[in-house]
Design a protein around this motif. Sequence first.
Motif, PDB file in Angstrom:
ATOM      1  N   GLY A  20      10.870  19.110  10.322  1.00 49.83           N
ATOM      2  CA  GLY A  20       9.911  18.061  10.658  1.00 49.83           C
ATOM      3  C   GLY A  20       9.190  17.146   9.972  1.00 49.83           C
ATOM      4  N   ASN A  21       8.466  16.429  10.004  1.00 46.68           N
ATOM      5  CA  ASN A  21       7.874  15.064   9.358  1.00 46.68           C
ATOM      6  C   ASN A  21       6.106  16.019  10.041  1.00 46.68           C
ATOM      7  N   ILE A  22       5.645  15.893   8.441  1.00 46.33           N
ATOM      8  CA  ILE A  22       4.215  16.595   8.406  1.00 46.33           C
ATOM      9  C   ILE A  22       3.638  15.249   8.114  1.00 46.33           C
ATOM     10  N   ALA A  58       7.298   7.166   8.130  1.00 44.58           N
ATOM     11  CA  ALA A  58       7.874   7.937   9.077  1.00 44.58           C
ATOM     12  C   ALA A  58       7.175   8.247  10.396  1.00 44.58           C
ATOM     13  N   GLY A  59       6.689   6.544  10.868  1.00 43.68           N
ATOM     14  CA  GLY A  59       5.877   6.136  11.960  1.00 43.68           C
ATOM     15  C   GLY A  59       4.412   6.519  12.214  1.00 43.68           C
ATOM     16  N   TYR A  60       3.417   6.250  11.016  1.00 35.97           N
ATOM     17  CA  TYR A  60       2.403   6.342  11.115  1.00 35.97           C
ATOM     18  C   TYR A  60       2.102   5.707   9.356  1.00 35.97           C
ATOM     19  N   SER A  61       1.399   5.104  10.553  1.00 31.00           N
ATOM     20  CA  SER A  61       0.309   3.554   9.125  1.00 31.00           C
ATOM     21  C   SER A  61      -0.738   3.456   8.762  1.00 31.00           C
ATOM     22  N   MET A 103       0.140  -1.159  -0.139  1.00 28.32           N
ATOM     23  CA  MET A 103      -0.186   0.133   0.017  1.00 28.32           C
ATOM     24  C   MET A 103       1.122   1.293   0.086  1.00 28.32           C
ATOM     25  N   ALA A 104       0.492   2.150  -0.705  1.00 29.40           N
ATOM     26  CA  ALA A 104       0.502   3.810  -0.957  1.00 29.40           C
ATOM     27  C   ALA A 104       1.146   3.958   0.922  1.00 29.40           C
ATOM     28  N   LEU A 105       2.420   4.834   1.007  1.00 29.05           N
ATOM     29  CA  LEU A 105       3.060   4.965   2.264  1.00 29.05           C
ATOM     30  C   LEU A 105       1.864   6.060   3.087  1.00 29.05           C
ATOM     31  N   LEU A 106       1.694   6.472   3.810  1.00 26.31           N
ATOM     32  CA  LEU A 106       0.998   8.037   4.522  1.00 26.31           C
ATOM     33  C   LEU A 106       0.600   9.134   3.965  1.00 26.31           C
ATOM     34  N   ALA A 107       2.314   9.470   3.229  1.00 28.06           N
ATOM     35  CA  ALA A 107       2.615  10.284   2.982  1.00 28.06           C
ATOM     36  C   ALA A 107       2.133  10.655   1.502  1.00 28.06           C
ATOM     37  N   ALA A 108       1.054  10.006   0.626  1.00 30.87           N
ATOM     38  CA  ALA A 108       0.503   9.808   0.031  1.00 30.87           C
ATOM     39  C   ALA A 108      -1.306   9.415   0.245  1.00 30.87           C
TER      40      ALA A 108
END
Length: 321
Positions: free
Chosen positions: A177-179, A308-311, A1-6
């Motif tokens: 940082g990571n948003i 980056a710590g989020y699924s 599955m796509a990364l959370l950023a997408a």
Amino acid sequence: MALLAAILMTASPSQAAAQIPAQAAAAQQLTTFAAQDGEVGLVTPKRSAAAAPTTCNWTGASVKGSPTYAVEAPRALTALAWTGTVNASCTGEPVSISTRIEVTDPQGIPHPIASGASVPVNSGYVCSHQGSSNCAGSWTAKFTLTFSAKPGSKWPGGGGCTPSGAIQTCTFGGPVGNIPAAKVPEHTVCKNSANVALLADVPCYNLPPSGDTPLMSLRSIKSIRDFHFEGGAQADATKGLFYSHLTNNDLQKVWEAGMTSSGSWKLNSTGYYEKTFTYTGAGIQSPRYGGGAPATKVTIVAEQYGAAGYSEVVTMYPATG
């Protein structure tokens, strides 16, 4: 599955607008990124012994990102506004100063947010999280300071500064940082699966073994509504079903109950983590296998790993049995 950023890119702007009203948004200010102060000295040929040395310094170099998240679950990122500042000055010989501040988005594209003389004019930059623009992910900041002295002068260089005759350019910066693509409620991480105590009124989350926080996304909400809602496009008698009147915010409350539950996460046969926890009043058991009785438990299913710590939550449904 796509990364959370997408994640949010899976829904079109019109779909996103239908599920999360643009006018219902709230800003949450990030912690600013601050660079260290610095100083450089100018070497001027034939300077009299009585003349004061020429030094240039900078202070207060920082950038600040202010994300805006929708109020309605899944509290998706809608925009990200950046500002920056720095204060440069020189003493002794006349030195011309120019400054520039930029941030680089998760796709590697730089965006200027301030430029000018010793104190830059803040033009700012707003990243709109829609269409082909993706504001979620890791951002970096870069400061560029240029000091121009009279011909024949020399700069020492070093420390991020590059001399070129009477001109010296200093660059510095780093990760801001990571948003996340969705706003994460304030929480701590439980030290063990049995620890659900509150710490200063902030709940602790029992995370999957991966340590990633599985977030509700637009894609998560759509899947749940399609497959596990009364009247859903893909719902049938074999599935546990949420009541049709539940809102996205109601689903968010169910998700939060799952995150604070002491129940253990297990790896299922499809390679996802899942957890079943006590929750009443949200839906019914499978009409075929549970007779449509009121459900007293809910199962949440999540990716093993994200970014980056989020699924991402894959699905969630009233459990049968």
